[in-house]
Design an enzyme around this catalytic site. Structure first.
Site, PDB file in Angstrom:
ATOM      1  N   ALA A  26      21.976   8.162  -1.852  1.00 44.23           N
ATOM      2  CA  ALA A  26      22.703   6.991  -1.332  1.00 44.23           C
ATOM      3  C   ALA A  26      24.107   7.428  -0.940  1.00 44.23           C
ATOM      4  O   ALA A  26      24.756   6.832  -0.100  1.00 44.23           O
ATOM      5  CB  ALA A  26      22.761   5.904  -2.400  1.00 44.23           C
ATOM      6  N   ASP A 137      17.826  -0.527  -5.837  1.00 40.41           N
ATOM      7  CA  ASP A 137      17.353   0.275  -4.706  1.00 40.41           C
ATOM      8  C   ASP A 137      16.112   1.078  -5.100  1.00 40.41           C
ATOM      9  O   ASP A 137      16.004   2.253  -4.802  1.00 40.41           O
ATOM     10  CB  ASP A 137      18.474   1.201  -4.213  1.00 40.41           C
ATOM     11  CG  ASP A 137      18.214   1.727  -2.787  1.00 40.41           C
ATOM     12  OD1 ASP A 137      17.324   1.170  -2.096  1.00 40.41           O
ATOM     13  OD2 ASP A 137      18.880   2.687  -2.380  1.00 40.41           O
TER      14      ASP A 137
END
Length: 294
Positions: A26, A137
């Site tokens: 990320a 996520d």
């Protein structure tokens, strides 16, 4: 507020021997390396904007210890800034499912085991005190494999948040994201349950969720917002189908808790054999209809 550095070992960058780059999280670039005779994954921070996600991941990973969550060994908080974590030699679950290089065969037992291990890791996060953690996520690129593909570890905590935060900013990835997250509503740990339901469908079918929609992410979000879900799977045992469809319900209240998911999956998993066998990388096999694994 206590600084996150106080939770973790400060690692001197000169102690790390760097090898090849293995991916991008990320935030930051992830390299394979060696530190004190351990194979490690080193996540380097490249820009100032990535520092915020770095601090989040450092803070969150330093709180957790579970066999299905990537272990944090320490961090370099001086320049260059990096996280030093356990290395997962099997790569991501996403690459095992959809990668172009290798296409290992796997069984229904492997699929069930991955889904159960993921649920156990998330159950641990949701049960943390004083504050539960929401991953936000969950998706196969953030699920890593070791031990010949038999053991799964959750990684990438750059988007994780404390449950009290009830963040409304749009984190995560469209195909696995609960509608309340991208609609900007307050959301709870049940957003991880939605993602888990999509992952369960994906490991059973070996297809990318919503792949047929194509185009930019908002097209998937719009479809999910309108109630579209992946198609039901032929020959899937009814209890598993029910658990999957409840998990991706539009109403978060109707979704089961991760504790309930672990209980049901543990019960169903007893009927599957061979999950401890390493994945087979035989040539020229056909998995075009992965639903046949059931």
């Amino acid at each position: 507020m206590e600084s996150p550095q106080s939770f973790v070992e400060e690692i001197n960058i000169t102690e790390i021997e760097f090898y090849e780059v293995v991916g991008k999280g990320a935030f930051g670039v992830v390299s394979r390396g060696k530190w004190r005779d351990k194979d490690v994954a080193v996540k380097n921070i490249e820009t100032e904007s990535e520092r915020k996600a770095f601090i989040t991941e450092l803070k969150q990973l330093s709180r957790v210890s579970h066999p299905n969550i990537v272990k944090l060994y320490g961090a370099c908080t001086q320049h260059p800034v990096c996280l030093v974590m356990e290395y997962a030699e099997g790569g991501s679950l996403y690459n095992v499912l959809h990668g172009t290089q290798y296409q290992p065969q796997y069984t229904a037992a492997h699929a069930m085991s991955w889904a159960l291990q993921c649920a156990r890791g998330v159950e641990y996060l949701h049960g943390m005190s004083p504050k539960a953690l929401i991953h936000r996520d969950l998706k196969p690129p953030n699920l890593l494999l070791i031990m010949g593909g038999t053991v799964l570890k959750i990684c990438d905590f750059g988007t994780a948040c404390d449950i009290q935060t009830h963040m409304t900013n749009n984190k995560g990835s469209a195909a696995w994201m609960a509608p309340e997250v991208f609609e900007g509503s307050n959301y709870s740990e049940k957003c991880d349950v939605f993602s888990w339901g999509i992952i369960l469908w994906e490991v059973i079918t070996r297809r990318k969720p919503f792949d047929e929609i194509g185009g930019p992410a908002f097209r998937i979000m719009w479809a999910v917002h309108q109630g579209k879900r992946p198609p039901l799977i032929k020959n899937l045992p009814k209890p598993l189908e029910l658990l999957m469809t409840r998990s991706w319900s539009s109403n978060p209240v109707e979704r089961p808790s991760m504790t309930e998911i672990v209980r049901i999956m543990s019960h169903l998993f007893q009927f599957f054999e061979g999950a401890e066998k390493p994945l087979s990388y035989k040539e020229n096999h056909d998995h075009s209809d992965a639903s046949k694994i059931f």
